[in-house]
Design an enzyme around this catalytic site. Structure first.
Site, short mmCIF file in Angstrom:
data_model
loop_
_atom_site.label_atom_id
_atom_site.label_comp_id
_atom_site.label_asym_id
_atom_site.label_seq_id
_atom_site.Cartn_x
_atom_site.Cartn_y
_atom_site.Cartn_z
CD1 TRP A 122 61.86 -30.66 -64.24
CD2 TRP A 122 61.92 -32.72 -63.25
NE1 TRP A 122 62.84 -31.87 -64.93
CE2 TRP A 122 62.57 -32.64 -64.61
CE3 TRP A 122 61.87 -33.96 -62.45
CZ2 TRP A 122 63.18 -34.06 -65.05
CZ3 TRP A 122 62.39 -34.90 -62.83
CH2 TRP A 122 63.00 -35.25 -64.21
CG ASP A 148 54.38 -31.76 -57.51
OD1 ASP A 148 54.97 -31.00 -57.86
OD2 ASP A 148 53.05 -31.47 -57.59
N GLY A 150 82.06 -37.52 -51.24
CA GLY A 150 80.80 -37.24 -51.66
C GLY A 150 80.40 -35.65 -51.04
CE LYS A 197 71.03 -44.19 -47.79
NZ LYS A 197 72.41 -44.64 -47.21
CB SER A 202 67.42 -40.38 -47.06
OG SER A 202 66.49 -39.56 -47.73
CB SER A 203 63.87 -36.89 -44.72
OG SER A 203 64.10 -36.29 -45.92
CB CYS A 204 63.14 -40.46 -49.16
SG CYS A 204 64.37 -41.76 -49.02
CG HIS A 227 69.08 -34.47 -54.37
ND1 HIS A 227 70.29 -35.13 -54.06
CD2 HIS A 227 68.00 -35.62 -54.05
CE1 HIS A 227 70.10 -36.52 -53.65
NE2 HIS A 227 68.73 -36.81 -53.63
CE1 TYR A 250 69.83 -43.36 -51.07
CE2 TYR A 250 68.21 -42.24 -50.28
CZ TYR A 250 69.31 -42.55 -50.20
OH TYR A 250 70.31 -41.80 -49.53
CB VAL A 263 77.05 -36.42 -46.60
CG1 VAL A 263 77.17 -36.28 -44.87
CG2 VAL A 263 75.74 -36.27 -47.14
N GLY A 264 80.17 -37.03 -47.07
CA GLY A 264 81.28 -37.55 -46.51
C GLY A 264 82.38 -36.53 -46.58
CG ASN A 301 65.15 -32.24 -49.04
OD1 ASN A 301 65.09 -33.49 -49.95
ND2 ASN A 301 64.17 -32.20 -48.63
#
Length: 310
Positions: free
Chosen positions: A203, A270, A14, A141, A108-110, A180, A137, A16-17, A166
């Site tokens: 978007w 948004d 992926g 996490k 993740s920052s989310c 994304h 998600y 990151v991996g 991100n």
């Protein structure tokens, strides 16, 4: 970590991996385990346990996850929470049972509340309501992060976590339905140039502020944390810099060479209006990002051009 230590990178194909594998190899690590989804289904508990029992990795980087942009997260919340929790549960428990020396979990920052004070410090976790569009998600996490903390607290396992902002770069997902914002903009502007289109749709309003980190910087931070950090608290990874989605669109437009008009579709969501990580904890340990955003966009677009047909 010895250069010949056996290191399993879950999700090694992926975004990151694959960057983490590149970074490890560049630093001289020679014993890296890579398995794609067909070779090892991380949602299959028996298969995961059999793999750990046979291979006995000393180090594990858990970069495997079901990921997607705001549209995918909003459309498939059950899939996002179930698949991610299944992957995490299987890998973290196997790492404990088969006595892995150290595990790094990527979040993740989310995970942070929607109305978080800015910039976001690690201690703001669980201090408010999540952004509804990616709640599934985010909860998964948060659960993975807490599992690492609790296994460390109860059993003394050296399981650590980091939360990236991100990310973008080589091997990103350019599917317009699930990607994304960065890869979506790169593809949209590229196809607009190729097809001589007069405008490109972006978007949302263009007003939300976002922070972006080139994925090879993220990989470097991950290896740095594996080598240097053993704390129970998770660590934010980012640049500490932000710009609006509108400014990002203008930057990508310039890099790609699109001459037409931007059209902001305010009927699309948004998401969180601002999401800037406080990275002072990571910087205090001695690590800082290297790739500035426009340089990173140029490298990402070059990779996209070379791999667009695939």
């Amino acid at each position: 970590m010895n250069k010949n230590s056996k290191i399993y990178v879950a999700g090694s194909h992926g975004l990151v991996g694959s960057a983490i594998v590149r970074n490890l190899k560049a630093k001289g690590y020679t014993n890296i385990l890579e398995k794609n989804h067909r070779e090892l289904d991380l949602m299959d508990q028996l298969a995961v346990r059999s793999f750990f029992e046979a291979e006995k990795p000393a180090y594990v980087v858990l970069a495997a996850a079901k990921v997607g942009g705001i549209g995918a997260n909003k459309a498939y919340p059950a899939d996002f929470i179930y698949e991610n929790m299944e992957i995490q549960n299987n890998v973290i428990k196997a790492a404990h049972d088969f006595k892995v020396t150290k595990l790094l979990f990527l979040g993740s920052s989310c995970i942070y509340p929607k109305m978080c004070p800015q910039p976001i410090k690690e201690e703001y976790l669980l201090s408010g309501y999540l952004e509804p569009t990616n709640e599934g998600y985010a909860i998964a996490k948060i659960s993975g992060l807490k599992m690492c903390q609790f296994f460390k607290r109860e059993y003394g396992d050296n399981f650590i976590s980091c939360m990236p902002t991100n990310l973008y770069g080589p091997n990103d997902n350019y599917d317009l339905n699930n990607s994304h914002v960065m890869p979506a903009l790169i593809r949209k502007f590229h196809e607009a140039v190729v097809n001589n289109e007069p405008s490109v749709e972006v978007w949302g309003s263009g007003k939300p502020l976002r922070e972006f980190l080139y994925v090879d910087d993220m990989a470097d931070a991950c290896v740095f944390l594996l080598e240097n950090y053993d704390g129970e608290e998770h660590v934010n990874v980012g640049t500490g810099k932000e710009l609006t989605i509108g400014q990002l669109a203008e930057m990508v437009k310039k890099v790609v060479g699109f001459k037409g008009e931007l059209k902001f579709n305010t009927e699309k969501p948004d998401g969180t209006m601002r999401k800037l990580l406080d990275v002072s904890k990571l910087e205090a340990t001695g690590w800082k990002y290297k790739v500035e955003l426009e340089d990173g966009v140029k490298m990402a677009y070059k990779w996209f051009q070379e791999n667009y047909k695939n």
